[in-house]
Write a protein that holds these residues in place. Sequence first.
Motif, PDB file in Angstrom:
ATOM      1  N   ARG A 167       0.835  -1.212   0.000  1.00 45.95           N
ATOM      2  CA  ARG A 167       0.000   0.000   0.000  1.00 45.95           C
ATOM      3  C   ARG A 167       0.865   1.256   0.000  1.00 45.95           C
ATOM      4  O   ARG A 167       0.602   2.214  -0.727  1.00 45.95           O
ATOM      5  N   LEU A 168       1.897   1.248   0.855  1.00 40.59           N
ATOM      6  CA  LEU A 168       2.794   2.395   0.930  1.00 40.59           C
ATOM      7  C   LEU A 168       3.534   2.599  -0.387  1.00 40.59           C
ATOM      8  O   LEU A 168       3.698   3.731  -0.861  1.00 40.59           O
ATOM      9  N   VAL A 171       1.373   4.346  -2.949  1.00 44.46           N
ATOM     10  CA  VAL A 171       1.239   5.780  -2.668  1.00 44.46           C
ATOM     11  C   VAL A 171       2.504   6.518  -3.102  1.00 44.46           C
ATOM     12  O   VAL A 171       2.444   7.565  -3.758  1.00 44.46           O
ATOM     13  N   LYS A 176       3.185  10.668  -3.912  1.00 47.82           N
ATOM     14  CA  LYS A 176       2.451  11.273  -2.793  1.00 47.82           C
ATOM     15  C   LYS A 176       3.112  10.961  -1.444  1.00 47.82           C
ATOM     16  O   LYS A 176       3.840   9.977  -1.310  1.00 47.82           O
ATOM     17  N   THR A 178       3.016   9.698   2.413  1.00 47.10           N
ATOM     18  CA  THR A 178       2.281   8.565   3.001  1.00 47.10           C
ATOM     19  C   THR A 178       1.514   8.933   4.266  1.00 47.10           C
ATOM     20  O   THR A 178       0.746   8.120   4.769  1.00 47.10           O
ATOM     21  N   GLU A 181      -2.210   8.198   4.524  1.00 51.87           N
ATOM     22  CA  GLU A 181      -2.680   6.814   4.360  1.00 51.87           C
ATOM     23  C   GLU A 181      -3.133   6.255   5.707  1.00 51.87           C
ATOM     24  O   GLU A 181      -2.371   6.198   6.673  1.00 51.87           O
ATOM     25  N   GLN A 182      -4.387   5.837   5.790  1.00 50.32           N
ATOM     26  CA  GLN A 182      -4.949   5.328   7.040  1.00 50.32           C
ATOM     27  C   GLN A 182      -4.532   3.876   7.288  1.00 50.32           C
ATOM     28  O   GLN A 182      -4.620   3.040   6.396  1.00 50.32           O
ATOM     29  N   GLN A 199       6.084  10.269   6.559  1.00 49.90           N
ATOM     30  CA  GLN A 199       5.131  10.093   7.651  1.00 49.90           C
ATOM     31  C   GLN A 199       5.197  11.248   8.642  1.00 49.90           C
ATOM     32  O   GLN A 199       4.311  11.425   9.460  1.00 49.90           O
TER      33      GLN A 199
END
Length: 333
Positions: A167-168, A171, A176, A178, A181-182, A199
């Motif tokens: 997922r990371l 992104v 973008k 991170t 990101e939830q 982050q």
Amino acid sequence: MSLSIGIVGLPNVGKSTLFNALTKQSVPAENYPFCTIDPSVGVVAVPDERLQRLSEFSRSKKTIPAAVQFVDIAGLVKGAAEGQGLGNKFLSHIREVDAIAEVVRVFEDEDIIHVAGRVSPFDDIQVINLELVLADLETVSKRMMNLGKDVKAGKKDAVIEKGVLERLQKVLEAGKLTRGEQMNESETPFVKQLNLLTQKPILYVLNTSEASSTVIDSVRGSIPGPFVEIDPIFGAGLGSLIVKAYEVLGLITYFTTGEDETRGWVIQKGWTAPLAGTAIHTDFKDKFVRAEVIPSEKLLESGSYAAAREKGLVRTEGKEYVVQDGDVIEFKV
């Protein structure tokens, strides 16, 4: 508690001028030594009128404010993630701070050459953030490679972590940050251990030195996050920057006050009373019995502790109490 915010930006945007202005910044807080831990780290008092009012209220001999730590990080250049300029050194310094103050040049000055040949705040932000993204993409990719054997073996944690990394990676490949990101409770630890640059919370600092209002107006709408406007040469906006940096770090202040000393104590927002007590002494967490609490404004309005007690404004709180910004606390241990 010692949390820091790193001053980051391209060369010639005013980082060192800002750092010097911050570490010389004077606020009404007696007996607090503005200090520089080393040439690139400065501890700066957080402006807070409540502190001075409480000190006058208690006729305190000493007044010590809450403080925030700023780190002056060397100028970034395009290609830093690939080792250009100070490259790895620059990125490693950012990893060590808790938040980023990204200085963006808005002012025009023919005597101070912009590395890109023209002043374009939005482009500068994109250059800096892209370098953070590229550095994190390398971190994520390396971790995925190292995780391969455990994933093939079907280890539960490895499978969860692989999903997080994918997922990371998606992104980051989109260019973008991170931070938006939830992640759920089981995924968050895997993200934290990566210590990703993207982050970290970012505060954009617009260096407006002598910039026209029309230029500033056109820039505001393109800033992708919280920002402040400063003029480090004339000291404008420095107080707002310090306060905003404190907020970005997720910090709040509670107070102790008496004849000997009035002091602002720095804690993380959301801390319970026993944790908050560790700002004073680490033993307070284990030895905590209760806390007597009153909002600073209520105490000041009452005129005295005795009057506040008579009105029932001083509360007795236990271990589960979440300390609020501006609380005046007396710990019972």
